[in-house]
Design an enzyme around this catalytic site. Structure first.
Site, mmCIF file in Angstrom:
data_model
loop_
_atom_site.group_PDB
_atom_site.id
_atom_site.type_symbol
_atom_site.label_atom_id
_atom_site.label_comp_id
_atom_site.label_asym_id
_atom_site.label_seq_id
_atom_site.Cartn_x
_atom_site.Cartn_y
_atom_site.Cartn_z
ATOM 1 N N ASN A 70 0.802 -1.223 0.000
ATOM 2 C CA ASN A 70 0.000 0.000 0.000
ATOM 3 C C ASN A 70 0.838 1.278 0.000
ATOM 4 O O ASN A 70 0.318 2.363 0.202
ATOM 5 C CB ASN A 70 -0.953 0.006 1.196
ATOM 6 N N ILE A 75 1.100 6.993 -0.078
ATOM 7 C CA ILE A 75 0.405 6.049 0.791
ATOM 8 C C ILE A 75 -1.052 5.901 0.358
ATOM 9 O O ILE A 75 -1.717 6.893 0.064
ATOM 10 C CB ILE A 75 0.419 6.554 2.256
ATOM 11 N N CYS A 76 -1.533 4.662 0.333
ATOM 12 C CA CYS A 76 -2.950 4.451 0.069
ATOM 13 C C CYS A 76 -3.619 4.034 1.374
ATOM 14 O O CYS A 76 -3.509 2.894 1.799
ATOM 15 C CB CYS A 76 -3.127 3.365 -0.996
ATOM 16 N N LEU A 77 -4.271 4.993 2.029
ATOM 17 C CA LEU A 77 -4.916 4.711 3.312
ATOM 18 C C LEU A 77 -6.194 5.536 3.413
ATOM 19 O O LEU A 77 -6.166 6.748 3.213
ATOM 20 C CB LEU A 77 -3.947 5.062 4.458
#
Ligand code: ZN
Ligand code: ZN
Ligand code: ZN
Ligand code: ZN
Ligand code: ZN
Ligand code: ZN
Lengths: 599, 221
Positions: B79, B87-89
């Site tokens: 991620n 960042i993929c959050l």
């Protein structure tokens, strides 16, 4: 009772066989996959009639099917709610218009090698867009419809309308599923949707603190005097709460407490952000609501909020299979769009080709940065030239060099009667069936795609410029009417010419995707030749619209009308050739296999 | 201005916490909108014993809009982009609410390292590695932690230093013997690794002539 019918009185009323909305939805789903058996159906030949009126109607037909570009404003008749259109008997808009051009056409001599009989015969049977029966709606109409649905559900489920709104928003307006789930386990549904488990409607509390003992807000870290909190007791100052809710009003989903899953109700939203704020949220959740109603379509034009209910949705599938374009016109602004593709009317390209083409353009747009700007340098003296009209025949203001906007080649080399630039180029660039597989996805095929994409988008840009030009010229002529007393009928030729120009431009633009999906055959060569001739005629007419002096425009009336005649003749040649292309089945299957991503 | 008060309060809260598993400092004393945060890699993961540095930009609409965060330290994680540190959050996007803080965001990043979400990847190559060969993925992630996030690597601040043969292959979890095979055929090492990464192969067995041919075909282009 099927819950959808709760809200769809209107839908029920028009279905002649008594079957309900569900039929439509099922059929529409099938439509997504069943594109394998494409055939262009033989249309009824329009009887050749020597009456004068006949010819007028043909002419009218082409025009009425050509007002496709969004934002055009050339005497489009206001769409009547529920007006029934049928193919062949086009709505007679502007009879005077038709007369003026029709008469002069008959009076003029033509040397195009086509008799007027041929022209007449083909024009009615070739235009392949079919007006659908429809009603138009405004946002407020739809809000009323939503409220009505909420009222009914609130009676059935015996809960407050506020709760219903929350629940429907949570269920993306799928009332059928909401009913099923709620009847099975109301507690679970309420909990999931963030409602209090007992059905008492507790509205949040607004508190005022004394100056001596203010409230310390976690979000802004400031001391504040007024706060809001839901039953969960998560309390924030009204400024922060307001900002929080405001940011979410346009998202169309339930708004939860900043710190837990409890949902704000209509009254909470109005309490926090002011009366009427909850309506904004309702409006933004309308998108999902409309998507549930299969026969309702948003107008795809940018910034348009028009909604159209297609009354004969069940016919769409057959029309599409016949190669017809089922189109409607959104309310006031006369936007015309295809209800199958949800895209501008794309005649003459059939829906399947259009969908593939749009998908292809979307997929390739990231990798292929073909951004067509509106400035270009003269290939001879490198002076920067702004393209200020739709015409692709450019003349450099400085050195008078004439060149072609598309290929930047010398205009004279294109020949006076031959618009070479639409041609696919050398034979080896054209993909044939035999070597198609081997060279697919190679540079050659990308080059081929780019060639067509370039032509397509050049005409798209030109369309906008044409529209701008046309509207300016029209108002110029209106001024002239006032000043020099030219009659309205006298001046109508300019509006007619504008329609012909835009119609020709649209036909040209959408003929490139068609050519892209065709194999190289002698017929395609012929098609490209007639395409080239149409391009020539359209550019010539477009050039006429660069004239700014009203007196000169009136002087050149005959030239306008002559140019229009040429555009119409060549447009018909393109349409007839296209019909043959589609019938000859040289189209590769690729054009008819819809990619899943189209949806 | 409430935004200033809020940021100062958050800084103070983190600095009061002496456990030092999380740090938060201003990059420059005069600019409240640019911070640097660090946190320790979660124990019992390939990221254990690493200290990860995060670059934080605070938008004007903070705390109503989420802070923009990206890793300064290179991280091998499905991620997190192995190239840019993006960042993929969800909480840094739609799921942000104003009651979340910079500290809680950093803690969320810590738990992201603990539990990757390969179905919603930021780095497709890494996610593929994770799904196809978990042990190999963990080995590579641990190697990245050692060279980029360990106490002494921290001073170099993630500068990639792969002059030594073997490092570059190891960095992408690519089998050294496979690289050797292609090198013996006369291909350039860097090119081999580039092609293997592009094709998504970590290892090519000599018994797979088809895969091997595909790599050679690419190498010859
Ligand atoms: Zn506050
Ligand atoms: Zn709460
Ligand atoms: Zn519209
Ligand atoms: Zn269509
Ligand atoms: Zn020049
Ligand atoms: Zn050209």
């Amino acid at each position: 009772m099927p819950p959808d019918s709760v809200s769809n009185e209107k839908l029920e009323s028009y279905d002649s066989d008594g079957s309900e909305v569900h039929i439509d939805s099922v059929e529409e789903e099938e439509e997504e996959e069943d594109f394998g058996s494409f055939e262009y159906s033989e249309e009824e030949e329009f009887p050749i009639d020597e009456e004068e009126g006949e010819e007028l109607e043909d002419y009218d037909d082409i025009i009425s099917n050509s007002e496709s570009q969004f934002g055009d404003d050339f005497d489009i008749e206001p769409s009547t709610n529920g007006t029934t259109f049928t193919s062949g008997s086009s709505p007679n808009n502007g009879h005077a218009t038709t007369d003026s051009i029709g008469n002069s056409r008959r009076g003029d001599e033509y040397s195009y090698g086509l008799t007027q009989g041929q022209f007449r015969e083909e024009s009615t049977s070739l235009v392949n867009s079919t007006p659908m029966k429809f009603k138009t709606y405004t946002t407020m109409d739809l809000i009323d419809k939503m409220h009505k649905q909420c009222r009914k559900l609130s009676e059935i489920l015996v809960i407050s309308q506020d709760n219903v709104i929350n629940l429907l928003q949570f269920f993306s307006w799928n009332s059928e599923r909401l009913m099923e789930d709620y009847v099975t386990d109301p507690m679970k549904v309420r909990k999931d949707a963030g409602l209090l488990e007992d059905s008492h409607d507790l509205t949040g509390v607004c508190t005022t603190y004394p100056k001596t003992n203010p409230f310390s807000c976690f979000i802004c870290c400031d001391d504040k005097l007024t706060t809001y909190k839901l039953a969960c007791n998560h309390e924030y100052c009204t400024d922060c709460y307001g900002r929080y809710v405001e940011d979410r009003l346009s998202e169309g989903r339930v708004i939860k407490c900043p710190d837990c899953d409890l949902t704000l109700q209509t009254r909470d939203i109005d309490n926090i952000c002011g009366e009427g704020s909850s309506l904004k949220l309702l409006e933004s959740s309308m998108k999902e609501y409309v998507e549930r109603l299969r026969a309702f379509k948003w107008c795809p034009a940018p910034d348009c909020k028009g909604i159209v209910e297609v009354l004969n949705m069940s016919e769409v599938k057959d029309l599409v299979n016949e190669g017809k374009i089922p189109f409607v016109r959104c309310g006031s602004e006369g936007h015309q769009f295809c209800v199958s593709c949800l895209f501008e009317n794309h005649s003459p390209a059939p829906c399947q080709i259009t969908k593939n083409w749009i998908t292809k353009c979307k997929d390739d747009s990231e990798t292929v940065k073909w951004i067509l700007t509106n400035t270009q340098t003269c290939p001879r003296c490198e002076t920067s030239i702004e393209k200020n009209g739709g015409c692709n025949h450019m003349t450099c203001k400085k050195c008078r060099h004439e060149f072609c906007w598309i290929c930047l080649g010398d205009w004279k080399l294109h020949g006076s009667s031959y618009y070479n630039c639409t041609r696919t180029g050398t034979k080896d660039q054209i993909i044939t069936n035999e070597n198609k597989k081997t060279i697919a996805s190679t540079k050659e095929s990308l080059k081929r795609y780019l060639h067509f994409y370039n032509l397509f988008s050049v005409h798209e840009v030109s369309t906008k410029l044409d529209m701008a030009r046309c509207s300016v010229v029209q108002s110029t002529v209106r001024d002239l009417q006032v000043v020099s007393g030219i009659s309205w009928i006298e001046a109508q030729f300019i509006a007619d010419s504008a329609k012909v120009l835009l119609s020709g431009r649209q036909c040209l633009k959408w003929s490139y995707p068609l050519a892209f999906y065709c194999d190289s055959t002698p017929l395609l060569n012929i098609f490209e030749n007639v395409q080239a001739e149409l391009a020539m005629a359209v550019e010539s007419l477009s050039k006429m619209f660069e004239i700014e002096d009203p007196a000169e425009i009136v002087e050149k009336k005959k030239e306008f009308i002559d140019d229009c005649g040429v555009v119409l003749l060549r447009q018909n040649a393109v349409l007839s050739c296209m019909k043959e292309l589609l019938e000859s089945k040289t189209l590769p299957d690729e054009a008819f296999i819809l990619k899943k991503s189209v949806r | 201005m409430s935004r200033v008060k809020r940021i100062l309060k958050e800084l103070e809260d983190v600095q009061k916490d002496t456990s030092a598993s999380i740090t938060l400092v201003l990059v420059s004393e005069s600019d409240l909108s640019h911070l640097t945060g660090t946190f320790l890699g979660p124990p019992d993961t390939p990221y254990a014993n690493g200290r990860f540095q995060v670059d934080i930009h605070i938008p004007n609409e903070y705390p109503f809009k989420p802070p923009q965060m990206k890793f300064d330290t290179k991280v091998y994680h499905p991620n997190i982009s192995s190239v840019t540190g993006a960042i993929c959050l969800d909480i840094l996007k739609d799921a942000w609410t104003p009651i979340l803080t910079l500290k809680s965001s950093l803690i969320s990043l810590q738990s992201l390292l603990q539990s990757p979400e390969p179905s919603d990847p930021q780095d497709a190559e890494v996610a593929k590695h994770y799904l196809s060969d978990l042990a190999g993925f963990q080995k590579t992630a641990k190697y990245w932690t050692e060279i980029y996030a360990s106490a002494d690597a921290g001073k170099k601040n993630g500068g990639s230093d792969s002059s030594k043969d073997g490092d570059d292959a190891k960095l992408y979890g690519i089998d050294e013997a496979t690289v050797g095979n292609f090198q013996n055929m006369g291909f350039d090492r860097a090119k081999i690794i580039e092609v293997l990464r592009r094709l998504g192969f970590k290892k090519v067995e000599s018994g797979e002539p088809r895969t091997e041919n595909k790599v050679i075909e690419e190498l010859l282009k």
